[in-house]
Design an enzyme around this catalytic site. Structure first.
Site, PDB file in Angstrom:
ATOM      1  N   CYS A   1       0.978  -0.828  -0.234  1.00  6.37           N
ATOM      2  CA  CYS A   1      -0.042   0.154  -0.311  1.00  6.37           C
ATOM      3  C   CYS A   1       1.059   1.397  -0.226  1.00  6.37           C
ATOM      4  O   CYS A   1       2.497   0.874   0.420  1.00  6.37           O
ATOM      5  CB  CYS A   1      -0.663   0.261   1.531  1.00  6.37           C
ATOM      6  SG  CYS A   1      -1.808   1.842   1.048  1.00  6.37           S
TER       7      CYS A   1
ATOM      8  N   HIS B   1      -9.171  -3.612  -2.714  1.00  7.25           N
ATOM      9  CA  HIS B   1      -8.295  -3.169  -1.775  1.00  7.25           C
ATOM     10  C   HIS B   1      -8.434  -1.545  -1.500  1.00  7.25           C
ATOM     11  O   HIS B   1      -8.204  -1.301  -0.577  1.00  7.25           O
ATOM     12  CB  HIS B   1      -6.409  -3.491  -1.879  1.00  7.25           C
ATOM     13  CG  HIS B   1      -5.599  -2.578  -0.964  1.00  7.25           C
ATOM     14  ND1 HIS B   1      -4.382  -3.129  -0.428  1.00  7.25           N
ATOM     15  CD2 HIS B   1      -5.507  -1.488  -1.268  1.00  7.25           C
ATOM     16  CE1 HIS B   1      -4.109  -2.128  -0.343  1.00  7.25           C
ATOM     17  NE2 HIS B   1      -4.137  -1.130  -0.528  1.00  7.25           N
ATOM     18  N   GLU B   2      -8.839  -1.094  -2.933  1.00  7.17           N
ATOM     19  CA  GLU B   2      -9.613   0.527  -2.532  1.00  7.17           C
ATOM     20  C   GLU B   2     -10.636   1.064  -2.152  1.00  7.17           C
ATOM     21  O   GLU B   2     -10.863   1.894  -1.463  1.00  7.17           O
ATOM     22  CB  GLU B   2      -9.205   1.050  -3.515  1.00  7.17           C
ATOM     23  CG  GLU B   2      -7.595   0.732  -4.832  1.00  7.17           C
ATOM     24  CD  GLU B   2      -6.288   1.583  -3.749  1.00  7.17           C
ATOM     25  OE1 GLU B   2      -6.988   2.526  -3.911  1.00  7.17           O
ATOM     26  OE2 GLU B   2      -5.285   0.804  -3.972  1.00  7.17           O
TER      27      GLU B   2
ATOM     28  N   HIS C   1     -10.154   1.088   1.743  1.00  9.29           N
ATOM     29  CA  HIS C   1      -9.740   2.257   1.754  1.00  9.29           C
ATOM     30  C   HIS C   1     -11.096   3.149   2.428  1.00  9.29           C
ATOM     31  O   HIS C   1     -10.927   3.855   2.773  1.00  9.29           O
ATOM     32  CB  HIS C   1      -8.928   2.797   0.651  1.00  9.29           C
ATOM     33  CG  HIS C   1      -8.125   2.910   1.230  1.00  9.29           C
ATOM     34  ND1 HIS C   1      -6.085   2.827   2.644  1.00  9.29           N
ATOM     35  CD2 HIS C   1      -6.386   2.247   0.235  1.00  9.29           C
ATOM     36  CE1 HIS C   1      -5.507   2.716   1.666  1.00  9.29           C
ATOM     37  NE2 HIS C   1      -5.129   1.656   1.184  1.00  9.29           N
TER      38      HIS C   1
END
Length: 186
Positions: free
Chosen positions: A95, A137-138, A141
């Site tokens: 990351c 993954h994003e 966030h």
């Protein structure tokens, strides 16, 4: 314009992002700046919280494959993952907000995601493989989660010293970062 990437430990990375609308100030410029930042940092995805904005916006560009075939490139506004299916598989993730740490993370290979693109066209896409992993993954966030939240308690304990060093700015990166716990020199 390249934006500073927020480092591990900044509270914005733990906030659930808020939806935005078409009137969000200078959205096109923000998206352009995020792509510039991501490319400069050699990333394949970047979420708005990573540049200090607690909003539901992220970008993905997996780049061309080894045969020159274009990769998966999208802008995701107000995304919602509707479904994750298939047998989870492990991949070594990193990351931009947590440089120099990589961990094997389990994720499902297939997703259904609903979002608006940069032109406010609504999409519902089925995505699989590496693009699905990057989206997940994003997406984490904008949900206030980091990939380090998915490692075992023992492993996170082992990483604590490195994570603390990152939050204090005791690392070297090739891109500009903003560190939440960097001591001010007098």
């Amino acid at each position: 314009m390249k934006l500073p990437i927020v480092a591990y430990g900044d509270p914005v990375l733990k906030k659930i992002g808020t939806d935005i609308d078409k009137d969000y100030p200078e959205l096109k410029q923000l998206i352009s700046n995020m792509f510039d930042t991501m490319y400069y940092a050699n990333g394949v995805g970047l979420a708005a919280p990573q540049v200090g904005l607690p909003i539901r916006l992220f970008i993905v560009d997996t780049g061309d494959d080894d045969n020159g075939k274009p990769g998966y490139k999208r802008v995701f506004i107000n995304a919602q993952i509707l479904e994750e299916t298939g047998e989870a598989w492990s991949f070594n993730e990193g990351c931009l907000s947590i440089p120099d740490i990589r961990e094997n993370i389990m994720r499902k290979p297939n997703i259904k995601v609903k979002y608006f693109d940069e032109n406010w066209v609504e999409h519902t896409d089925d995505v699989d493989g590496m693009p699905a992993r990057v989206i997940q993954h994003e997406y984490d966030h904008i949900e206030g989660k980091l990939f380090t939240d998915k490692v075992s308690i023992l492993r996170k304990t082992m990483l604590k010293g490195k994570l603390d060093a990152i939050s204090k700015g005791n690392i070297q990166t090739d891109y500009k970062m903003k560190f939440p716990n960097k001591s001010k020199k007098r």
